[in-house]
Scaffold this motif. Sequence first.
Motif, short mmCIF file in Angstrom:
data_model
loop_
_atom_site.label_atom_id
_atom_site.label_comp_id
_atom_site.label_asym_id
_atom_site.label_seq_id
_atom_site.Cartn_x
_atom_site.Cartn_y
_atom_site.Cartn_z
N ILE A 57 31.94 54.70 36.06
CA ILE A 57 32.22 53.29 35.79
C ILE A 57 31.69 52.42 36.90
O ILE A 57 31.57 52.84 38.04
N LYS A 58 31.37 51.18 36.54
CA LYS A 58 30.73 50.26 37.48
C LYS A 58 31.66 49.14 37.94
O LYS A 58 31.32 48.37 38.82
N ARG A 59 32.85 49.06 37.31
CA ARG A 59 33.85 48.05 37.69
C ARG A 59 35.20 48.73 37.70
O ARG A 59 35.55 49.45 36.76
N ILE B 21 38.74 47.18 29.53
CA ILE B 21 37.87 46.16 30.11
C ILE B 21 36.86 45.78 29.03
O ILE B 21 36.35 46.65 28.32
N ILE B 22 36.58 44.50 28.93
CA ILE B 22 35.56 44.02 28.00
C ILE B 22 34.41 43.47 28.83
O ILE B 22 34.64 42.75 29.81
N GLY C 219 39.02 54.06 25.09
CA GLY C 219 39.38 55.01 26.14
C GLY C 219 40.56 54.56 26.97
O GLY C 219 41.23 53.58 26.69
N THR C 220 40.80 55.31 28.03
CA THR C 220 41.90 55.05 28.95
C THR C 220 41.42 54.12 30.05
O THR C 220 40.41 54.40 30.68
N PRO D 199 39.20 42.47 32.66
CA PRO D 199 40.23 43.43 32.25
C PRO D 199 40.98 42.85 31.05
O PRO D 199 41.15 41.64 30.93
N VAL D 200 41.43 43.73 30.17
CA VAL D 200 42.15 43.33 28.96
C VAL D 200 43.57 43.86 29.07
O VAL D 200 43.79 45.00 29.48
N HIS D 201 44.56 43.00 28.71
CA HIS D 201 45.96 43.45 28.78
C HIS D 201 46.65 43.31 27.43
O HIS D 201 46.27 42.49 26.60
#
Length: 139
Positions: free
Chosen positions: A99-101, A48-49, A76-77, A37-39
């Motif tokens: 989505i997968k995660r 998410i990357i 995206g969101t 996850p990216v913050h």
Amino acid sequence: MTTAKEIMHPGARAIPATETLDRAAQLMRELNVGALPVHDVNDRMCGIITDRDIVTKCIAAGRDPSKVTCGDLCEGTPRWIDAEADVSDVLTEMESHRIKRLPVVEDKKLIGIITEADLARHLTDEQVAEFVERVYAGA
């Protein structure tokens, strides 16, 4: 009722949007994960990357991962689910957005992530088959 917290993989780590992709790849290797996850600067999740993102959107495109940031590739969101959400809500969120995660939050903080492997361990074969069909159909 089975909750998101009960099926998630605990201890997920996020990475700042300002961090470079080479550092993201190193952190993925250290944690043995394929996504982070990216913050943003306010610690709010902004995406998410994935390891695939790094390869296809940076390296294969001829870009330098030491100069491209995680925030540059987030699109995206961001999707997430509350720790107390029922597993049916988890499936609905993942299936409807293909989505997968799915990051899991509690008190606005990241506490884990749900992956396909987590679903496979906690759902019936029929539920897993339905999830796979909905997420991968037409992919």
